[in-house]
Design a protein around this motif. Structure first.
Motif, PDB file in Angstrom:
ATOM      1  N   ILE A   6      31.719  14.841  34.068  1.00 34.61           N
ATOM      2  CA  ILE A   6      31.135  14.771  32.723  1.00 34.61           C
ATOM      3  C   ILE A   6      29.679  15.195  32.874  1.00 34.61           C
ATOM      4  O   ILE A   6      28.908  14.545  33.578  1.00 34.61           O
ATOM      5  CB  ILE A   6      31.215  13.357  32.115  1.00 34.61           C
ATOM      6  CG1 ILE A   6      32.668  12.912  31.959  1.00 34.61           C
ATOM      7  CG2 ILE A   6      30.491  13.330  30.757  1.00 34.61           C
ATOM      8  CD1 ILE A   6      32.839  11.494  31.430  1.00 34.61           C
ATOM      9  N   ALA A  13      37.126   6.920  36.042  1.00 37.08           N
ATOM     10  CA  ALA A  13      37.831   6.751  34.773  1.00 37.08           C
ATOM     11  C   ALA A  13      37.366   5.477  34.071  1.00 37.08           C
ATOM     12  O   ALA A  13      37.060   4.476  34.719  1.00 37.08           O
ATOM     13  CB  ALA A  13      39.332   6.690  35.028  1.00 37.08           C
ATOM     14  N   PHE A  14      37.301   5.545  32.749  1.00 36.02           N
ATOM     15  CA  PHE A  14      36.950   4.393  31.920  1.00 36.02           C
ATOM     16  C   PHE A  14      37.827   4.449  30.672  1.00 36.02           C
ATOM     17  O   PHE A  14      38.306   5.529  30.288  1.00 36.02           O
ATOM     18  CB  PHE A  14      35.452   4.400  31.572  1.00 36.02           C
ATOM     19  CG  PHE A  14      34.987   5.676  30.923  1.00 36.02           C
ATOM     20  CD1 PHE A  14      34.981   5.824  29.537  1.00 36.02           C
ATOM     21  CD2 PHE A  14      34.550   6.739  31.712  1.00 36.02           C
ATOM     22  CE1 PHE A  14      34.562   7.001  28.946  1.00 36.02           C
ATOM     23  CE2 PHE A  14      34.121   7.926  31.121  1.00 36.02           C
ATOM     24  CZ  PHE A  14      34.129   8.055  29.731  1.00 36.02           C
ATOM     25  N   SER A  16      39.637   5.085  27.387  1.00 37.01           N
ATOM     26  CA  SER A  16      39.518   6.156  26.383  1.00 37.01           C
ATOM     27  C   SER A  16      38.632   7.314  26.858  1.00 37.01           C
ATOM     28  O   SER A  16      38.178   8.112  26.038  1.00 37.01           O
ATOM     29  CB  SER A  16      38.984   5.613  25.050  1.00 37.01           C
ATOM     30  OG  SER A  16      39.850   4.604  24.574  1.00 37.01           O
ATOM     31  N   GLY A  17      38.392   7.395  28.149  1.00 36.79           N
ATOM     32  CA  GLY A  17      37.508   8.433  28.679  1.00 36.79           C
ATOM     33  C   GLY A  17      38.122   9.812  28.690  1.00 36.79           C
ATOM     34  O   GLY A  17      39.336   9.988  28.741  1.00 36.79           O
ATOM     35  N   ARG A  18      37.254  10.810  28.622  1.00 36.70           N
ATOM     36  CA  ARG A  18      37.608  12.215  28.744  1.00 36.70           C
ATOM     37  C   ARG A  18      36.623  12.836  29.728  1.00 36.70           C
ATOM     38  O   ARG A  18      35.432  12.530  29.708  1.00 36.70           O
ATOM     39  CB  ARG A  18      37.491  12.947  27.410  1.00 36.70           C
ATOM     40  CG  ARG A  18      38.426  12.432  26.333  1.00 36.70           C
ATOM     41  CD  ARG A  18      39.736  13.174  26.396  1.00 36.70           C
ATOM     42  NE  ARG A  18      40.541  12.995  25.223  1.00 36.70           N
ATOM     43  CZ  ARG A  18      41.624  12.222  25.186  1.00 36.70           C
ATOM     44  NH1 ARG A  18      41.979  11.531  26.220  1.00 36.70           N
ATOM     45  NH2 ARG A  18      42.348  12.129  24.094  1.00 36.70           N
ATOM     46  N   ALA A  19      37.139  13.699  30.581  1.00 36.00           N
ATOM     47  CA  ALA A  19      36.291  14.378  31.569  1.00 36.00           C
ATOM     48  C   ALA A  19      36.941  15.722  31.872  1.00 36.00           C
ATOM     49  O   ALA A  19      37.906  16.116  31.207  1.00 36.00           O
ATOM     50  CB  ALA A  19      36.178  13.524  32.837  1.00 36.00           C
ATOM     51  N   ALA A  30      41.568   9.591  30.861  1.00 34.03           N
ATOM     52  CA  ALA A  30      41.512   8.380  31.682  1.00 34.03           C
ATOM     53  C   ALA A  30      42.820   7.614  31.559  1.00 34.03           C
ATOM     54  O   ALA A  30      43.377   7.467  30.479  1.00 34.03           O
ATOM     55  CB  ALA A  30      40.353   7.501  31.236  1.00 34.03           C
ATOM     56  N   CYS A  32      43.831   3.974  32.276  1.00 30.69           N
ATOM     57  CA  CYS A  32      43.193   2.687  32.562  1.00 30.69           C
ATOM     58  C   CYS A  32      44.096   1.527  32.148  1.00 30.69           C
ATOM     59  O   CYS A  32      43.779   0.747  31.252  1.00 30.69           O
ATOM     60  CB  CYS A  32      41.847   2.589  31.845  1.00 30.69           C
ATOM     61  SG  CYS A  32      40.667   3.854  32.333  1.00 30.69           S
ATOM     62  N   TRP A  38      42.628   2.478  37.963  1.00 30.80           N
ATOM     63  CA  TRP A  38      42.153   3.428  36.964  1.00 30.80           C
ATOM     64  C   TRP A  38      41.897   4.779  37.625  1.00 30.80           C
ATOM     65  O   TRP A  38      41.287   4.857  38.696  1.00 30.80           O
ATOM     66  CB  TRP A  38      40.889   2.916  36.307  1.00 30.80           C
ATOM     67  CG  TRP A  38      41.093   1.708  35.422  1.00 30.80           C
ATOM     68  CD1 TRP A  38      42.256   1.003  35.234  1.00 30.80           C
ATOM     69  CD2 TRP A  38      40.119   1.070  34.616  1.00 30.80           C
ATOM     70  NE1 TRP A  38      42.053  -0.028  34.358  1.00 30.80           N
ATOM     71  CE2 TRP A  38      40.745  -0.013  33.958  1.00 30.80           C
ATOM     72  CE3 TRP A  38      38.776   1.305  34.376  1.00 30.80           C
ATOM     73  CZ2 TRP A  38      40.079  -0.845  33.087  1.00 30.80           C
ATOM     74  CZ3 TRP A  38      38.100   0.471  33.504  1.00 30.80           C
ATOM     75  CH2 TRP A  38      38.747  -0.597  32.866  1.00 30.80           C
ATOM     76  N   TRP A  40      41.984   9.448  36.746  1.00 33.78           N
ATOM     77  CA  TRP A  40      42.029  10.568  35.808  1.00 33.78           C
ATOM     78  C   TRP A  40      43.331  11.331  35.997  1.00 33.78           C
ATOM     79  O   TRP A  40      43.832  11.441  37.109  1.00 33.78           O
ATOM     80  CB  TRP A  40      40.869  11.532  36.045  1.00 33.78           C
ATOM     81  CG  TRP A  40      39.516  10.954  35.782  1.00 33.78           C
ATOM     82  CD1 TRP A  40      38.601  10.578  36.720  1.00 33.78           C
ATOM     83  CD2 TRP A  40      38.916  10.714  34.521  1.00 33.78           C
ATOM     84  NE1 TRP A  40      37.466  10.101  36.107  1.00 33.78           N
ATOM     85  CE2 TRP A  40      37.635  10.177  34.750  1.00 33.78           C
ATOM     86  CE3 TRP A  40      39.330  10.893  33.200  1.00 33.78           C
ATOM     87  CZ2 TRP A  40      36.763   9.826  33.725  1.00 33.78           C
ATOM     88  CZ3 TRP A  40      38.464  10.543  32.177  1.00 33.78           C
ATOM     89  CH2 TRP A  40      37.195  10.011  32.443  1.00 33.78           C
TER      90      TRP A  40
END
Length: 190
Positions: A6, A13-14, A16-19, A30, A32, A38, A40
């Motif tokens: 990011i 990863a967290f 609702s994450g996006r990377a 993500a 999770c 957790w 990606w």
């Protein structure tokens, strides 16, 4: 994978994450949940590294013994589990692998070692007359030309010395192996 990108930073990863993937630059989402660690995953469900297999908790815990800069390092179209400052690649293997894939990885990475999960791929490994033997040694690893270590979950790794019908090993301190390759057993807080 543990690390996504990011804004040019490697992040875990967290919810609702996006990377983005460090190899193919495609979007990652993500994962999770409550059961698996957790991580990606590619949004498209297409893995860009053909050598990628789903990682176990054992696999991820091993990687966490090393600085994040050493983890999941992009080398060409592949993602090495660990690449040390000296350029040594450490591949952690928990599932079966074909002889052709072993040869391909060793030819590609050149300077590498294998650490195998002693509870899955090396489960027929046992003490025998002051030594350790691996009965029914997997034929695929007879093709390996790089060092092979077995992790049985204790304080030692067991380095393969000879291969015949049974592998013969010697004990190596797990702590010494990790420290020798730039890792630490004292993890920093996230």
């Amino acid at each position: 994978m543990i690390w996504g990108i990011i804004g040019n930073k490697r992040v875990r990863a967290f919810p609702s994450g996006r990377a983005f993937c460090p190899i193919c630059k495609e979007e990652l989402i993500a994962k999770c949940g409550e059961i698996k660690i957790w991580h990606w995953a590619h949004k498209s469900s297409k893995e860009c590294d053909p050598w990628h297999k789903e990682e176990t908790e054992w696999h991820i815990k091993w990687k966490e013994n090393f600085p994040k800069e050493f983890q999941e390092v992009k080398i060409g179209k592949h993602r090495a589990d660990i690449r040390t400052k000296k350029g040594l690649v450490i591949e952690f293997q928990s599932s079966s692998i074909s002889p052709s894939e072993i040869k391909e990885r060793e030819a590609f990475y050149k300077n590498m070692v294998w650490v195998l999960n002693g509870k899955t791929i090396a489960k027929n490994f046992f003490p025998f007359k002051l030594r350790y033997k691996w009965r029914w040694f997997p034929k695929s690893f007879k093709t390996a030309t790089r060092d092979i270590y077995i992790d049985k979950g204790d304080i030692f790794l067991y380095k393969l010395i000879t291969v015949g019908n049974e592998g013969v090993f010697r004990k190596v301190s797990k702590i010494a192996f990790i420290i020798q390759h730039g890792g630490s057993l004292w993890k920093k807080k996230k």
